[in-house]
Design a protein around this motif. Structure first.
Motif, PDB file in Angstrom:
ATOM      1  N   ASN A  18       0.833  -1.200   0.000  1.00 31.50           N
ATOM      2  CA  ASN A  18       0.000   0.000   0.000  1.00 31.50           C
ATOM      3  C   ASN A  18       0.874   1.258   0.000  1.00 31.50           C
ATOM      4  O   ASN A  18       0.656   2.181  -0.802  1.00 31.50           O
ATOM      5  N   ASP A  19       1.865   1.304   0.882  1.00 25.43           N
ATOM      6  CA  ASP A  19       2.748   2.471   0.970  1.00 25.43           C
ATOM      7  C   ASP A  19       3.542   2.656  -0.324  1.00 25.43           C
ATOM      8  O   ASP A  19       3.729   3.787  -0.803  1.00 25.43           O
ATOM      9  N   MET A  20       4.015   1.544  -0.886  1.00 19.95           N
ATOM     10  CA  MET A  20       4.779   1.611  -2.129  1.00 19.95           C
ATOM     11  C   MET A  20       3.920   2.148  -3.271  1.00 19.95           C
ATOM     12  O   MET A  20       4.365   2.997  -4.056  1.00 19.95           O
ATOM     13  N   LEU A  21       2.663   1.688  -3.358  1.00 21.40           N
ATOM     14  CA  LEU A  21       1.775   2.162  -4.420  1.00 21.40           C
ATOM     15  C   LEU A  21       1.423   3.633  -4.232  1.00 21.40           C
ATOM     16  O   LEU A  21       1.366   4.395  -5.208  1.00 21.40           O
ATOM     17  N   ILE A  22       1.176   4.043  -2.995  1.00 18.89           N
ATOM     18  CA  ILE A  22       0.886   5.454  -2.726  1.00 18.89           C
ATOM     19  C   ILE A  22       2.047   6.322  -3.202  1.00 18.89           C
ATOM     20  O   ILE A  22       1.855   7.353  -3.870  1.00 18.89           O
ATOM     21  N   LYS A  23       3.267   5.903  -2.874  1.00 17.57           N
ATOM     22  CA  LYS A  23       4.436   6.686  -3.283  1.00 17.57           C
ATOM     23  C   LYS A  23       4.596   6.673  -4.801  1.00 17.57           C
ATOM     24  O   LYS A  23       4.948   7.694  -5.409  1.00 17.57           O
ATOM     25  N   SER A  24       4.322   5.534  -5.432  1.00 16.18           N
ATOM     26  CA  SER A  24       4.443   5.430  -6.884  1.00 16.18           C
ATOM     27  C   SER A  24       3.455   6.341  -7.595  1.00 16.18           C
ATOM     28  O   SER A  24       3.766   6.908  -8.649  1.00 16.18           O
ATOM     29  N   LEU A  25       2.255   6.486  -7.031  1.00 19.44           N
ATOM     30  CA  LEU A  25       1.202   7.283  -7.659  1.00 19.44           C
ATOM     31  C   LEU A  25       1.268   8.759  -7.264  1.00 19.44           C
ATOM     32  O   LEU A  25       0.535   9.579  -7.825  1.00 19.44           O
ATOM     33  N   SER A  26       2.122   9.103  -6.302  1.00 16.79           N
ATOM     34  CA  SER A  26       2.112  10.453  -5.734  1.00 16.79           C
ATOM     35  C   SER A  26       2.524  11.530  -6.724  1.00 16.79           C
ATOM     36  O   SER A  26       2.190  12.697  -6.546  1.00 16.79           O
TER      37      SER A  26
ATOM     38  N   SER B 260      14.370  -1.486  -4.243  1.00 15.05           N
ATOM     39  CA  SER B 260      14.123  -2.103  -5.553  1.00 15.05           C
ATOM     40  C   SER B 260      13.298  -1.221  -6.480  1.00 15.05           C
ATOM     41  O   SER B 260      13.494  -1.252  -7.703  1.00 15.05           O
ATOM     42  N   ILE B 261      12.375  -0.428  -5.945  1.00 19.56           N
ATOM     43  CA  ILE B 261      11.487   0.383  -6.784  1.00 19.56           C
ATOM     44  C   ILE B 261      11.988   1.814  -6.925  1.00 19.56           C
ATOM     45  O   ILE B 261      11.977   2.394  -8.013  1.00 19.56           O
TER      46      ILE B 261
END
Length: 315
Positions: free
Chosen positions: A24-32, A278-279
């Motif tokens: 969830n945190d990774m996706l939030i940061k990716s979409l930010s 990694s991301i």
């Protein structure tokens, strides 16, 4: 001596919940970079409400929403909105693992807040552990606040999030004695929807984000846009995960003793390190690892000591 099957299942639920939180945190940061925080929260929460309604139906329907403490329920809901907003505003400006490590101060705040809110007694050993834990927080924050880094005041946001989450957790203990888990969950989802719509009405055109280059501020206040088709699956996934995480965390603490499963929350730091590296190509400063080790050690001691004290009082 092996742990009972229920305890093992509780640990698996906790590990699964932490893994989903890290995604969830990774996706939030990716979409930010393309969306406002509250736009993402609104879309996530609309999906979350849909799934939470099924839980509500299984536990008795809308009748379980009746309460004699509407003010405390409202305060609890606003506290989690505040905590999430602070944390997500932080992760766009610092490594995921750094924000996660600072957020681990929440059990320390819970211990302190349990005294005035729940009337619990905290002995000198737990007080000492809490003090050592906050020393770990300062270890991580000091170089940035002293001007030796480029994050600055944003380092305070995860600590604010931890304090807000701790207040919410203590109120959950208080309200959970008379309210069903589904009712508590639906209150949070509805609060996210209402607050997000309010932010859209006031700042949805992005006018307050103009003229600032601070990533956290821009994430909070940038203009709302229609989602890209390729992002819809990720946004829907945020909503599904929010509902599943709530279930897994509830099951973890229902099936196992708190002192058994709570320390496994710290595996979130490993997940955050992996996604950050990694991301996003991130790696925290050495002081973050030192401070995190101190906070985790203090937090685990607090969990263990609290469980031992409760066991002694029951005998």
């Amino acid at each position: 001596m092996t742990a009972p099957a229920s305890s093992r299942l509780g640990i698996y639920c906790m590990l699964g919940g932490m893994f989903l939180i890290s995604i969830n945190d990774m996706l939030i940061k990716s979409l930010s970079g393309g969306y406002s925080l509250h736009q993402l929260v609104l879309m996530r929460s609309l999906v979350g409400v849909f799934f939470t309604l099924f839980m509500l139906k299984m536990e008795g329907g809308f009748a379980v929403l009746r309460t004699g403490r509407p003010g405390l329920h409202l305060l609890r809901a606003l506290l989690i909105v505040f905590a999430n907003t602070s944390l997500y505003a932080a992760i766009v400006s610092m490594p995921l693992a750094t924000a996660t490590a600072l957020y681990f101060a929440s059990p320390l705040f819970v211990t302190l807040l349990s005294i005035p809110v729940l009337g619990e007694r905290v002995g000198p050993r737990r007080f000492a552990a809490v003090g050592i834990g906050f020393a770990g927080v300062l270890t991580m924050m000091a170089p940035q606040l002293a001007g030796k880094g480029d994050i600055g005041w944003v380092m305070i946001l995860p600590v604010m999030a931890a304090a807000g989450y701790a207040c919410m957790a203590v109120l959950t203990r208080k309200l959970g004695a008379t309210s069903r888990a589904s009712a508590l969950a639906i209150h949070l989802q509805v609060a996210f929807v209402i607050v997000s719509l309010g932010v859209w009405a006031v700042a949805g055109d992005g006018r307050f984000a103009e003229g600032t280059d601070n990533e956290s501020v821009r994430f909070l206040l940038r203009a709302w846009v229609w989602p890209e088709t390729g992002d819809l699956a990720a946004i829907a996934g945020l909503g599904v995960m929010s509902a599943v995480v709530g279930y897994l965390m509830t099951q973890a603490y229902r099936l196992s003793r708190a002192s058994t499963v709570a320390p496994f929350e710290y595996v979130l730091l490993l997940y955050s390190l992996f996604w950050g590296w990694s991301i996003f190509g991130e790696w925290p400063e050495p002081t973050v690892f030192i401070g995190a080790a101190v906070i985790i050690a203090a937090g685990v001691y607090v969990f263990m000591r609290e469980d031992r004290v409760k066991a002694t009082r029951r005998t």
